[in-house]
Design a protein around this motif. Structure first.
Motif, PDB file in Angstrom:
ATOM      1  N   TYR A  13      18.022   9.478  27.374  1.00  0.00           N
ATOM      2  CA  TYR A  13      18.298   9.748  28.452  1.00  0.00           C
ATOM      3  C   TYR A  13      18.730   9.147  29.030  1.00  0.00           C
ATOM      4  N   VAL A  14      16.941   8.579  29.821  1.00  0.00           N
ATOM      5  CA  VAL A  14      17.098   7.573  31.143  1.00  0.00           C
ATOM      6  C   VAL A  14      18.517   6.458  30.989  1.00  0.00           C
ATOM      7  N   ALA A  44      10.739  22.032  35.683  1.00  0.00           N
ATOM      8  CA  ALA A  44      10.083  21.534  37.244  1.00  0.00           C
ATOM      9  C   ALA A  44       9.842  20.918  37.541  1.00  0.00           C
ATOM     10  N   GLU A  45       9.262  19.757  36.657  1.00  0.00           N
ATOM     11  CA  GLU A  45       8.012  18.700  37.173  1.00  0.00           C
ATOM     12  C   GLU A  45       8.740  17.623  36.909  1.00  0.00           C
ATOM     13  N   LEU A  46      10.591  17.539  36.950  1.00  0.00           N
ATOM     14  CA  LEU A  46      11.149  17.012  36.558  1.00  0.00           C
ATOM     15  C   LEU A  46      11.622  16.664  37.367  1.00  0.00           C
ATOM     16  N   GLY A  47      11.696  17.981  38.712  1.00  0.00           N
ATOM     17  CA  GLY A  47      12.980  18.350  39.353  1.00  0.00           C
ATOM     18  C   GLY A  47      13.996  19.209  39.306  1.00  0.00           C
ATOM     19  N   THR A 101      19.764  17.145  42.617  1.00  0.00           N
ATOM     20  CA  THR A 101      18.780  16.127  42.214  1.00  0.00           C
ATOM     21  C   THR A 101      19.905  15.140  41.751  1.00  0.00           C
ATOM     22  N   GLY A 102      21.384  14.675  40.522  1.00  0.00           N
ATOM     23  CA  GLY A 102      21.646  13.483  40.130  1.00  0.00           C
ATOM     24  C   GLY A 102      21.666  12.942  39.221  1.00  0.00           C
ATOM     25  N   GLY A 152      16.672  10.424  36.734  1.00  0.00           N
ATOM     26  CA  GLY A 152      16.771   9.355  36.183  1.00  0.00           C
ATOM     27  C   GLY A 152      14.214   8.714  36.428  1.00  0.00           C
ATOM     28  N   GLN A 153      14.658   8.695  37.501  1.00  0.00           N
ATOM     29  CA  GLN A 153      13.280   8.966  38.348  1.00  0.00           C
ATOM     30  C   GLN A 153      12.421   9.535  37.892  1.00  0.00           C
ATOM     31  N   ALA A 154      12.591  10.847  37.690  1.00  0.00           N
ATOM     32  CA  ALA A 154      11.230  11.824  37.285  1.00  0.00           C
ATOM     33  C   ALA A 154      11.254  11.114  36.413  1.00  0.00           C
TER      34      ALA A 154
END
Length: 276
Positions: free
Chosen positions: A70-71, A142-145, A245-246, A251-253
């Motif tokens: 997914y990244v 939630a840990e991924l925002g 989030t977008g 991607g950063q998370a």
């Protein structure tokens, strides 16, 4: 493991769908989502299938979304500067999970080992959930925002009460199969995978005593009162993540999560058992 995201065997009315995914731990990515949707659409027309069971390879149901896969998709979205990519992409994944829920045949999840994130959302779309003593569950989005957006927050309230669901979603905490059984997340807990699969075969034998159209009618009658709310919730969660989030933030998370993975299974199980 083959290159196929899952393989299917049909015997005595039971279609056993064994998930291999696209990465370690039967991670859900690549062609898995499209092929799962297509299989569910075809299964509804097969007279030799009376019930469907979803399980995982190698002592794990699934670690959830394939973050590496997914990244890459998110990076492509950033380069294309397509503002609707994340919204549109999530809706494609939602369609695959909804195809499980909408299949007129009864669907049972056979859960051994980890069932996390997107995998938990997937099994929430099944009609029945059986687990082994080694199964454990978490909803760590939630840990991924982000807000879980594949249907878990819409379907899990039909299985467990709001307090238990909010605790899972707010904290990302892992629970073991004993706790999952206590709160109604799973129907029953079995000693090992062999007993799990025997339970699925016995369930199919019980179902074969009834006309297929009656089982479909039961499922449709139970589902229809909730369908509008589920659709609205899916739409809301997709738009929320896209706006709040977008692709760049997610991607950063995800990249950070890949650099610092979750604890090993034994650590997770110990934590979940003592926490419950």
């Amino acid at each position: 493991m083959t290159d196929a995201p899952f393989h299917v065997t049909v015997a005595d009315g039971l279609a056993l769908v064994t998930i291999a995914g696209s990465g370690k731990g039967n991670a859900l990515g690549g062609s898995f989502w499209d092929e799962l949707r297509d299989f569910m659409e075809k299964a509804r027309h097969r007279d030799d299938i009376r019930a469907i069971a979803l399980t995982g390879e190698g002592g794990t149901f699934s670690v959830g979304m394939d973050l590496r896969w997914y990244v890459v998709r998110l990076r492509r979205a950033q380069r294309s500067r397509n503002p609707s990519f994340m919204d549109d992409d999530v809706r494609l994944l939602q369609q695959a999970v909804t195809a499980v829920a909408d299949c007129p045949k009864p669907v049972v999840a056979l859960i051994d080992g980890e069932c996390t994130g997107a995998a938990l959302e997937l099994v929430s779309a099944c009609d029945i959930r059986y687990a082994t003593r080694h199964a454990h569950f978490a909803l760590p989005e939630a840990e991924l925002g982000v807000v879980a957006d594949l249907g878990g927050l819409q379907r899990l309230p039909l299985l467990i009460n709001q307090g238990h669901l909010r605790e899972l979603a707010f904290t990302g905490r892992t629970i073991d199969s004993r706790r999952a059984s206590q709160i109604g997340l799973v129907n029953d807990v079995f000693a090992d995978p062999s007993a799990l699969h025997q339970a699925a075969r016995q369930l199919t034998d019980d179902l074969r005593r009834h006309p297929a159209h009656v089982l479909e009618g039961i499922k449709r009658t139970l589902d229809i009162v909730h369908q509008d709310g589920i659709r609205r919730g899916l739409d809301h969660s997709a738009r929320w993540n896209s706006i709040r989030t977008g692709p760049e933030g997610l991607g950063q998370a995800m990249s950070a999560r890949l650099r610092c993975p979750a604890p090993p299974d034994d650590t997770v199980r110990h934590r979940s058992t003592t926490a419950s």
